[in-house]
Design an enzyme around this catalytic site. Structure first.
Site, mmCIF file in Angstrom:
data_model
loop_
_atom_site.group_PDB
_atom_site.id
_atom_site.type_symbol
_atom_site.label_atom_id
_atom_site.label_comp_id
_atom_site.label_asym_id
_atom_site.label_seq_id
_atom_site.Cartn_x
_atom_site.Cartn_y
_atom_site.Cartn_z
ATOM 1 C CG ASN A 87 63.718 -0.867 35.888
ATOM 2 O OD1 ASN A 87 63.179 -0.472 36.920
ATOM 3 N ND2 ASN A 87 63.028 -1.264 34.840
ATOM 4 C CG HIS A 96 60.110 3.492 35.787
ATOM 5 N ND1 HIS A 96 60.886 3.045 36.844
ATOM 6 C CD2 HIS A 96 59.959 2.428 34.945
ATOM 7 C CE1 HIS A 96 61.175 1.775 36.640
ATOM 8 N NE2 HIS A 96 60.625 1.380 35.505
ATOM 9 C CB CYS A 130 57.584 0.565 36.661
ATOM 10 S SG CYS A 130 58.449 -0.910 36.174
HETATM 11 O O1 UT7 Z 1 60.572 -1.145 34.044
HETATM 12 C C1 UT7 Z 1 59.640 -1.978 33.457
HETATM 13 C C2 UT7 Z 1 59.371 -1.629 32.060
HETATM 14 N N1 UT7 Z 1 60.381 -2.180 31.221
HETATM 15 C C3 UT7 Z 1 60.806 -1.524 30.186
HETATM 16 O O2 UT7 Z 1 60.385 -0.422 29.947
HETATM 17 C C4 UT7 Z 1 61.800 -2.223 29.291
HETATM 18 C C5 UT7 Z 1 61.517 -1.896 27.860
HETATM 19 N N2 UT7 Z 1 62.371 -2.616 26.936
HETATM 20 C C6 UT7 Z 1 63.706 -2.526 26.881
HETATM 21 O O3 UT7 Z 1 64.292 -1.836 27.681
HETATM 22 C C7 UT7 Z 1 64.446 -3.242 25.777
HETATM 23 O O4 UT7 Z 1 63.508 -3.891 24.941
HETATM 24 C C8 UT7 Z 1 65.493 -4.265 26.274
HETATM 25 C C9 UT7 Z 1 66.691 -3.539 26.860
HETATM 26 C C10 UT7 Z 1 64.912 -5.206 27.279
HETATM 27 C C11 UT7 Z 1 66.004 -5.112 25.111
HETATM 28 O O5 UT7 Z 1 66.532 -4.276 24.107
HETATM 29 P P1 UT7 Z 1 66.084 -4.468 22.583
HETATM 30 O O6 UT7 Z 1 66.828 -3.479 21.821
HETATM 31 O O7 UT7 Z 1 64.591 -4.420 22.530
HETATM 32 O O8 UT7 Z 1 66.637 -5.903 22.253
HETATM 33 P P2 UT7 Z 1 65.849 -7.241 21.854
HETATM 34 O O9 UT7 Z 1 65.132 -7.808 23.023
HETATM 35 O O10 UT7 Z 1 65.078 -7.005 20.614
HETATM 36 O O11 UT7 Z 1 67.043 -8.205 21.528
HETATM 37 C C12 UT7 Z 1 67.971 -7.930 20.464
HETATM 38 C C13 UT7 Z 1 69.061 -8.988 20.470
HETATM 39 C C14 UT7 Z 1 68.522 -10.419 20.507
HETATM 40 O O12 UT7 Z 1 69.376 -11.217 19.708
HETATM 41 P P3 UT7 Z 1 68.983 -11.596 18.189
HETATM 42 O O13 UT7 Z 1 67.660 -12.301 18.277
HETATM 43 O O14 UT7 Z 1 68.886 -10.285 17.475
HETATM 44 O O15 UT7 Z 1 70.115 -12.438 17.754
HETATM 45 C C15 UT7 Z 1 68.671 -10.816 21.964
HETATM 46 O O16 UT7 Z 1 68.804 -12.218 22.130
HETATM 47 O O17 UT7 Z 1 69.875 -8.848 21.652
HETATM 48 C C16 UT7 Z 1 69.952 -10.114 22.336
HETATM 49 N N3 UT7 Z 1 70.071 -9.850 23.770
HETATM 50 C C17 UT7 Z 1 71.250 -9.660 24.380
HETATM 51 N N4 UT7 Z 1 72.509 -9.665 23.910
HETATM 52 C C18 UT7 Z 1 73.495 -9.406 24.787
HETATM 53 C C19 UT7 Z 1 69.072 -9.728 24.691
HETATM 54 N N5 UT7 Z 1 69.605 -9.453 25.905
HETATM 55 C C20 UT7 Z 1 70.952 -9.406 25.732
HETATM 56 C C21 UT7 Z 1 72.029 -9.153 26.606
HETATM 57 N N6 UT7 Z 1 73.276 -9.164 26.086
HETATM 58 N N7 UT7 Z 1 71.851 -8.887 27.918
#
Ligand code: UT7
Length: 336
Positions: free
Chosen positions: A291, A261, A115
């Protein structure tokens, strides 16, 4: 005094628009989840049948940037190509791009900084130009993520985020006493967090580098500890902003537009809040492109110029954090 200026910019997106609704065909997800957690509404992916590599996207963006700069390929002293998704494991995509431009001896340097590839590339190009080692540098940020994503429910946290695309900038020296061009850059890396965002295979520490078992386990796909990266970004981006401003001897108010980014709309909104910036000072386009990693900052830059948001005399800050973990910021002022 010799400074480094951006002479032309260009961007290129593949034609296949993939909406959040399309994602629901392959995995358990919803448009609502994706928009709420990331801000993304759609992204562009290369054709499903393959055949389009990252150097092909880079070529299209480069042609546009060079036309705007009034450059021909033979004018280039160097190509810097930033990508985490090279056409081949080796050689680098910069070599392939040089060949596609009809060049046979021009040096080409690939940067694998994910990134922050554009930030590392811009700082490197600036150093080459100011030292007189090169005059005309083509810097490309490009990614083809879509052919390397796990689009099943197993990979949904990562797959919904990434888009394909490319952007390029043409850099050259200018003799002036004005405070303009690349004003300052700050780059950082912390490898202790490498496993928070990585694609494991092909891995030279394993023999063979990729096996059927690895493929079954999905080791070829990117994995991310999203929460950890999110928290780290929200801490490091304000820090590096202060650092680069101090280096340039400028106050926060001197920056007309922040181009972060595009990793997650919520990260950039948290950054704006932490810095007490009004909405219009932080550029967002993740909604439409997802992204695009090394392409995301130059893509947003090209779009902001086209929209007239920035131009002669404007001061812009590019900043970002991503896999590595790497982070950084570069301050740029358009000549007046
Ligand atoms: O460019 C490189 C650098 N990358 C970044 O800066 C990314 C930084 N992180 C993020 O953008 C976020 O952490 C994400 C968008 C990847 C994830 O969002 P989050 O709010 O941190 O969600 P999470 O990973 O904590 O997941 C929450 C819930 C989980 O379910 P449970 O365990 O609460 O039942 C996941 O399994 O959301 C679930 N989940 C989804 N649900 C529907 C994860 N991905 C999805 C999805 N659709 N695509």
């Amino acid at each position: 005094m010799q400074i480094t200026v951006i002479k032309g910019t260009g961007r290129y997106l593949p034609h296949r628009c993939v909406t959040n609704q399309d994602m629901t065909r392959w995995m358990e997800t919803t448009d609502e989840w994706i928009q709420q957690r990331t801000g993304i509404e759609q992204r562009y992916w290369v054709p499903e049948e393959g055949g389009v590599g990252v150097s092909d996207l880079g070529l299209e963006a480069s042609r546009i940037a060079m036309a705007r700069a009034g450059w021909k390929p033979e004018d280039l002293d160097m190509i810097i190509f930033a990508t985490l998704s090279p056409d081949l494991f080796f050689p680098g995509s910069g070599c392939l791009l040089a060949h596609k431009l009809g060049l046979t001896t021009t040096p080409a340097l690939d940067i694998r900084q994910q990134c922050t590839g554009f930030l590392y590339g811009l700082a490197t190009a600036d150093a080459y130009i100011r030292s007189g080692l090169a005059k005309r540098i083509l810097l490309v940020g490009a990614e083809v993520h879509s052919t390397g994503l796990d689009i099943s429910t197993r990979g949904r946290d990562v797959a919904v985020i990434f888009g394909d695309g490319a952007a390029a900038v043409c850099l050259e020296p200018m003799e002036t006493d004005a405070k303009a061009g690349v004003l300052a850059s700050c780059l950082h890396a912390d490898g202790s967090l490498a496993e928070s965002l990585m694609a494991y295979a092909p891995a030279s520490r394993d023999n063979p580098r990729i096996s059927e078992q690895m493929l079954r386990e999905g080791k070829q796909y990117p994995v991310m500890d999203g929460r950890n990266i999110f928290k780290y970004a929200v801490r490091r981006l304000p820090e590096v902003t202060a650092e680069v401003l101090k280096k340039a001897g400028l106050p926060l108010s001197a920056v007309d537009l922040f181009i972060p980014h595009q990793a997650n709309l919520r990260i950039n909104q948290a950054f704006a809040k932490a810095m007490e910036l009004p909405d219009e000072k932080v550029y967002h386009n993740i909604q439409r492109y997802g992204n695009t990693t090394a392409a995301s900052i130059p893509l947003a830059f090209d779009e902001a110029i086209e929209k007239g948001v920035i131009g002669a005399g404007s001061t812009v800050m590019f900043l970002g954090l991503g896999a590595g973990v790497t982070w950084g910021a570069v301050l740029y002022r358009f000549p007046g």
